[in-house]
Design a protein around this motif. Structure first.
Motif, PDB file in Angstrom:
ATOM      1  N   LEU A 144     -11.361  -8.168 -31.857  1.00 22.94           N
ATOM      2  CA  LEU A 144     -11.259  -6.897 -32.585  1.00 22.94           C
ATOM      3  C   LEU A 144     -11.979  -6.987 -33.932  1.00 22.94           C
ATOM      4  N   ARG A 145     -11.774  -8.089 -34.647  1.00 20.57           N
ATOM      5  CA  ARG A 145     -12.430  -8.245 -35.948  1.00 20.57           C
ATOM      6  C   ARG A 145     -13.946  -8.284 -35.821  1.00 20.57           C
ATOM      7  N   GLN A 146     -14.434  -8.830 -34.720  1.00 17.79           N
ATOM      8  CA  GLN A 146     -15.878  -8.870 -34.502  1.00 17.79           C
ATOM      9  C   GLN A 146     -16.471  -7.476 -34.325  1.00 17.79           C
ATOM     10  N   LYS A 147     -15.612  -6.500 -34.058  1.00 17.18           N
ATOM     11  CA  LYS A 147     -16.036  -5.099 -33.969  1.00 17.18           C
ATOM     12  C   LYS A 147     -15.660  -4.326 -35.239  1.00 17.18           C
ATOM     13  N   SER A 148     -15.430  -5.051 -36.323  1.00 20.33           N
ATOM     14  CA  SER A 148     -15.116  -4.471 -37.640  1.00 20.33           C
ATOM     15  C   SER A 148     -13.767  -3.761 -37.679  1.00 20.33           C
ATOM     16  N   VAL A 149     -12.834  -4.178 -36.831  1.00 18.04           N
ATOM     17  CA  VAL A 149     -11.481  -3.623 -36.853  1.00 18.04           C
ATOM     18  C   VAL A 149     -10.650  -4.405 -37.859  1.00 18.04           C
ATOM     19  N   THR A 150      -9.981  -3.691 -38.759  1.00 19.78           N
ATOM     20  CA  THR A 150      -9.115  -4.362 -39.741  1.00 19.78           C
ATOM     21  C   THR A 150      -7.633  -4.154 -39.438  1.00 19.78           C
ATOM     22  N   HIS A 151      -7.314  -3.072 -38.727  1.00 22.90           N
ATOM     23  CA  HIS A 151      -5.919  -2.847 -38.308  1.00 22.90           C
ATOM     24  C   HIS A 151      -5.912  -2.041 -37.008  1.00 22.90           C
ATOM     25  N   LEU A 152      -4.799  -2.147 -36.264  1.00 25.16           N
ATOM     26  CA  LEU A 152      -4.737  -1.554 -34.932  1.00 25.16           C
ATOM     27  C   LEU A 152      -4.746  -0.030 -34.959  1.00 25.16           C
ATOM     28  N   GLY A 153      -4.424   0.572 -36.088  1.00 26.53           N
ATOM     29  CA  GLY A 153      -4.440   2.020 -36.180  1.00 26.53           C
ATOM     30  C   GLY A 153      -5.823   2.623 -36.030  1.00 26.53           C
ATOM     31  N   GLN A 154      -6.858   1.791 -36.082  1.00 22.88           N
ATOM     32  CA  GLN A 154      -8.227   2.253 -35.871  1.00 22.88           C
ATOM     33  C   GLN A 154      -8.605   2.295 -34.389  1.00 22.88           C
ATOM     34  N   VAL A 155      -7.747   1.695 -33.547  1.00 27.00           N
ATOM     35  CA  VAL A 155      -8.077   1.526 -32.129  1.00 27.00           C
ATOM     36  C   VAL A 155      -7.280   2.515 -31.277  1.00 27.00           C
ATOM     37  N   GLU A 156      -8.005   3.381 -30.580  1.00 23.49           N
ATOM     38  CA  GLU A 156      -7.345   4.319 -29.668  1.00 23.49           C
ATOM     39  C   GLU A 156      -6.895   3.610 -28.398  1.00 23.49           C
ATOM     40  N   SER A 157      -7.776   2.768 -27.847  1.00 23.63           N
ATOM     41  CA  SER A 157      -7.424   1.981 -26.666  1.00 23.63           C
ATOM     42  C   SER A 157      -8.362   0.789 -26.553  1.00 23.63           C
ATOM     43  N   ALA A 158      -7.898  -0.248 -25.871  1.00 30.37           N
ATOM     44  CA  ALA A 158      -8.716  -1.437 -25.641  1.00 30.37           C
ATOM     45  C   ALA A 158      -8.365  -2.012 -24.275  1.00 30.37           C
ATOM     46  N   TYR A 159      -9.398  -2.456 -23.542  1.00 28.76           N
ATOM     47  CA  TYR A 159      -9.224  -2.985 -22.197  1.00 28.76           C
ATOM     48  C   TYR A 159      -9.762  -4.414 -22.125  1.00 28.76           C
ATOM     49  N   LEU A 160      -8.997  -5.296 -21.526  1.00 30.43           N
ATOM     50  CA  LEU A 160      -9.463  -6.643 -21.238  1.00 30.43           C
ATOM     51  C   LEU A 160     -10.197  -6.603 -19.905  1.00 30.43           C
ATOM     52  N   GLU A 161     -11.512  -6.813 -19.941  1.00 35.03           N
ATOM     53  CA  GLU A 161     -12.319  -6.742 -18.732  1.00 35.03           C
ATOM     54  C   GLU A 161     -12.166  -8.012 -17.907  1.00 35.03           C
ATOM     55  N   THR A 162     -12.613  -7.967 -16.668  1.00 34.11           N
ATOM     56  CA  THR A 162     -12.490  -9.125 -15.778  1.00 34.11           C
ATOM     57  C   THR A 162     -13.328 -10.302 -16.265  1.00 34.11           C
ATOM     58  N   SER A 163     -14.337 -10.046 -17.075  1.00 33.11           N
ATOM     59  CA  SER A 163     -15.182 -11.107 -17.627  1.00 33.11           C
ATOM     60  C   SER A 163     -14.534 -11.799 -18.824  1.00 33.11           C
ATOM     61  N   GLY A 164     -13.418 -11.220 -19.346  1.00 29.77           N
ATOM     62  CA  GLY A 164     -12.778 -11.754 -20.538  1.00 29.77           C
ATOM     63  C   GLY A 164     -13.188 -11.031 -21.805  1.00 29.77           C
ATOM     64  N   ASP A 165     -14.168 -10.143 -21.713  1.00 28.90           N
ATOM     65  CA  ASP A 165     -14.574  -9.347 -22.870  1.00 28.90           C
ATOM     66  C   ASP A 165     -13.557  -8.241 -23.132  1.00 28.90           C
ATOM     67  N   LEU A 166     -13.576  -7.724 -24.346  1.00 30.68           N
ATOM     68  CA  LEU A 166     -12.677  -6.649 -24.742  1.00 30.68           C
ATOM     69  C   LEU A 166     -13.498  -5.383 -24.975  1.00 30.68           C
ATOM     70  N   SER A 167     -13.189  -4.327 -24.227  1.00 28.10           N
ATOM     71  CA  SER A 167     -13.828  -3.027 -24.429  1.00 28.10           C
ATOM     72  C   SER A 167     -12.924  -2.194 -25.335  1.00 28.10           C
ATOM     73  N   ILE A 168     -13.486  -1.713 -26.447  1.00 25.11           N
ATOM     74  CA  ILE A 168     -12.691  -1.062 -27.488  1.00 25.11           C
ATOM     75  C   ILE A 168     -13.164   0.371 -27.697  1.00 25.11           C
ATOM     76  N   PHE A 169     -12.204   1.294 -27.783  1.00 25.52           N
ATOM     77  CA  PHE A 169     -12.487   2.697 -28.073  1.00 25.52           C
ATOM     78  C   PHE A 169     -11.742   3.064 -29.354  1.00 25.52           C
ATOM     79  N   PHE A 170     -12.460   3.667 -30.287  1.00 25.57           N
ATOM     80  CA  PHE A 170     -11.942   3.862 -31.634  1.00 25.57           C
ATOM     81  C   PHE A 170     -11.525   5.311 -31.896  1.00 25.57           C
ATOM     82  N   PHE A 171     -10.544   5.443 -32.788  1.00 27.54           N
ATOM     83  CA  PHE A 171     -10.255   6.755 -33.359  1.00 27.54           C
ATOM     84  C   PHE A 171     -11.389   7.129 -34.311  1.00 27.54           C
ATOM     85  N   SER A 172     -11.687   8.402 -34.409  1.00 28.25           N
ATOM     86  CA  SER A 172     -12.600   8.849 -35.454  1.00 28.25           C
ATOM     87  C   SER A 172     -11.913   8.644 -36.803  1.00 28.25           C
ATOM     88  N   ASP A 173     -12.690   8.590 -37.875  1.00 27.35           N
ATOM     89  CA  ASP A 173     -12.143   8.261 -39.193  1.00 27.35           C
ATOM     90  C   ASP A 173     -10.997   9.177 -39.606  1.00 27.35           C
TER      91      ASP A 173
END
Length: 237
Positions: A144-173
């Motif tokens: 999450l931090r590698q995507k410039s996330v500082t707190h979870l309130g910025q994240v609308e949803s996140a999925y752990l993919e089968t490859s182990g990567d994290l797909s992140i969808f953000f709230f607008s500001d």
């Protein structure tokens, strides 16, 4: 006398090449390694062009199987090349068969490849799903931090993919909500005192503490009792 015996016990030839193996076998190792290297290269070329980062568990199993089959014939003089080549043919045939079946049947695909898992929803960790995965908080928060996330309130949803990567969808500001800060210098130091004018997030799932502060009250989701002051700052990219 003792020193002489210890010198005899330390056999330099046995250390370097082994017992009952002539030095001429080193030339054969060169030939064996060259042959198996090009066989591995050819088989991987057949299996596709995806990078190591994108390998699924199934494909990783294929790579490990091929590596095991290739390694022994390279330097063991009692392991012949033809059985190893047969292992390669069997493994790559299974790969092609299972790849075909995963394209035809969803259940086979789910069993072999796995399915993405939703870990975060509306700024909170889905605690039951997270506990089922072999994933530590540090690993999740690092991605999450590698995507410039500082707190979870910025994240609308996140999925752990089968490859182990994290797909992140953000709230607008303008829609960012209160959430658990994931910066180490904040997250690692839970609150030891609470103030009614502040909001607090559970360290383990991100659930917000009720408006009425009670420092003895456990989280209603994970039943833990470690809290960090919640943030609602916008994400800076």
């Amino acid at each position: 006398m003792e020193s002489k015996e210890s010198i005899e016990l330390f056999d330099l030839r046995r250390l370097l090449i082994g017992e009952e193996i002539p030095y001429s076998f080193l030339a054969e190792v060169f030939v064996r390694t060259t042959i198996m290297f090009f066989i591995v290269l050819f088989v991987l070329r057949l299996s596709g062009k995806r990078g190591i980062k994108q390998l699924s568990i199934f494909e990783l199993a294929i790579i490990i199987s091929l590596g095991s089959a290739a390694g022994d014939p390279m330097f063991y003089n009692d392991v012949a090349l033809l059985p190893a080549i047969l292992v390669f043919i069997i493994v790559i045939s299974l790969y092609k068969l299972i790849t075909y079946l995963t394209g035809r049947f969803k259940k086979v695909e789910a069993f072999v490849e796995g399915v993405p898992v939703k870990l975060i929803e509306n700024g909170k960790i889905i605690y039951k799903s997270f506990r089922k995965e072999s994933l530590a908080y540090d690993e999740l928060f690092t991605q999450l931090r590698q995507k410039s996330v500082t707190h979870l309130g910025q994240v609308e949803s996140a999925y752990l993919e089968t490859s182990g990567d994290l797909s992140i969808f953000f709230f607008s500001d303008e829609k960012v909500i209160l959430g658990l800060p994931i910066l180490p210098d904040v997250y690692d130091f839970p609150c030891d005192e609470f103030f009614s004018e502040n909001s607090y997030s559970c360290k383990h799932c991100g659930e917000l503490k009720p408006a009425k502060v009670n420092d003895t009250e456990s989280c209603i989701i994970c039943e833990k009792n470690e809290w960090v002051e919640a943030w609602n700052t916008a994400r800076i990219t």
